[in-house]
Design an enzyme around this catalytic site. Structure first.
Site, short mmCIF file in Angstrom:
data_model
loop_
_atom_site.label_atom_id
_atom_site.label_comp_id
_atom_site.label_asym_id
_atom_site.label_seq_id
_atom_site.Cartn_x
_atom_site.Cartn_y
_atom_site.Cartn_z
N ASP A 79 22.83 11.26 -51.16
CA ASP A 79 22.43 9.85 -51.30
C ASP A 79 21.21 9.52 -50.44
O ASP A 79 20.91 10.22 -49.47
CB ASP A 79 23.59 8.92 -50.94
N GLU A 140 26.64 9.68 -47.31
CA GLU A 140 26.46 9.89 -45.88
C GLU A 140 25.93 8.61 -45.23
O GLU A 140 26.30 8.27 -44.11
CB GLU A 140 25.48 11.05 -45.64
#
Ligand SMILES: [Zn+2]
Length: 374
Positions: A79, A140
């Protein structure tokens, strides 16, 4: 040999795909397709059943040819922080930028692309190596949710490398803090501020008094920090404040020191609030475990040797930040953080030197190679 052109094109392709936290499916599918092209059999786990995201973490295993070499795990997150949809890469004087409307997404596609290219090149060159595990995580950026919710029995490696930290090539982070978030609720008693203030207990003032007694905040010492970034209290100007809430973020590379700081802080707040006839409740949330490797841990030594071989200037560092690497360490995998060069991350001014992209892949390649040498 690392193929710079191929790596650059792959990086551009990877950052062009939308990949906000909790919605990394398109990115994950692209990565899995690339892994299959490398002859691997990627597997997606079910971490998203707990995170509520659109896909799980992606894992791949590269069988080695040197059975007694340590198994190495390389990790990067899929991400990127918003705005991340519609990223167009602009190349200027050997540096990669976005067009200014999105983040570049080098955080952490430099890690993703570097891992893919390193494995590609190792296979192409027929390099003798041990087993390699690749892990691409979800979410994350919103609390390491992918790694928090993975099944640790899937980790098969001896040493791990988290490819998700800025800095120059050769910088190796061997320690990162354990973190506590402490949610504090101070309770007093409401009363009319003008008619009967003596009947009330002002929670805001008790909280302020307790905070004013703290011996230190900000940077406590070289390895310890302490912050209060949130404070909420009050319901009306004419009401004695009945409740105040604040949150403490404390971190230290030294875990016993952190435990003592936590206990001392809570005792001081409790004593002060109770002396003023208030009550206090604590909710202690363990943020992340520490990365606690020694400078000469074999995991760090290996990254050092490969960096030296590539002519990088080796520097062993500590950080005050938390990453997926903290959790991997918490699962028992010794995990260092290797610098990838990304700069101004989490802003639309994010940039990445092309040479750092190529050298990130080289560092992974060389580490795998050196690990298999006698
Ligand atoms: Zn990152």
């Amino acid at each position: 040999m690392i193929n710079e052109n191929r790596l650059l094109n792959e990086f551009i392709e990877l950052v062009s795909v939308p990949c906000p936290s909790k919605d990394e499916r398109a990115e994950a599918e692209l990565i899995m397709a690339k892994l299959r092209e490398l002859g691997l059999e990627p597997v997606m786990d079910k971490a998203n059943e707990k995170t509520g995201g659109t896909c799980g973490n992606v894992w791949a295993y590269v069988k080695g040819t040197v059975p007694d070499a340590p198994t190495l795990l390389f990790e990067a997150h899929m991400d990127s922080v918003a705005p991340t949809t519609g990223t167009k890469v602009v190349r200027k004087d050997g540096v990669l930028y976005s067009d200014g409307t999105t983040t570049l997404g080098g955080d952490d596609k430099v890690g993703v692309a570097g891992m893919l290219e390193a494995v590609h090149a190792l296979k192409e060159d027929g390099v003798a190596h041990g087993d390699i595990q690749l892990l691409f995580t979800i979410s994350e950026e919103i609390g390491c949710l992918g790694v928090v919710n993975l099944d640790k029995s899937w980790i098969k490696a001896n040493y791990g490398y988290c490819m998700d930290i800025g800095g120059s090539m050769g910088e190796i982070t061997y320690a990162a803090p354990k973190l506590y978030d402490i949610y504090v609720t101070v309770k007093g008693k409401a009363a009319h501020a003008g008619i009967a203030p003596e009947e009330g207990v002002n929670a805001l003032m008790l909280a302020a008094e307790a905070l004013s007694k703290l011996p230190a905040y900000g940077r406590i010492d070289e390895e310890t920090t302490f912050n209060i970034g949130v404070f909420n209290a009050g319901i009306g100007t004419n009401i004695v404040c009945p409740e105040a809430k604040f949150v403490i973020d404390m971190r230290s590379l030294n875990v016993p020191k952190l435990e003592k700081l936590k206990d001392d802080t809570m005792a001081l707040i409790k004593e002060t609030v109770e002396a003023g006839k208030g009550q206090v409740e604590f909710e202690v949330v363990e943020g992340c475990p520490a990365v606690e490797l020694s400078k000469d841990h074999p995991c760090i030594e290996l990254a050092k040797r490969s960096a030296e071989r590539l002519g990088f200037k080796v520097e062993l560092k500590t950080t005050g930040g938390c990453s997926d690497g903290n959790y991997l360490c918490g699962y028992g995998l010794p995990c260092g953080l290797l610098a990838t060069g990304m700069s101004n991350v989490h802003t639309t001014e994010e940039y990445l030197k092309e040479s750092d992209l190529y050298d990130t892949a080289r560092w992974i390649y060389e580490t795998v190679k050196v690990a298999a040498e006698k």
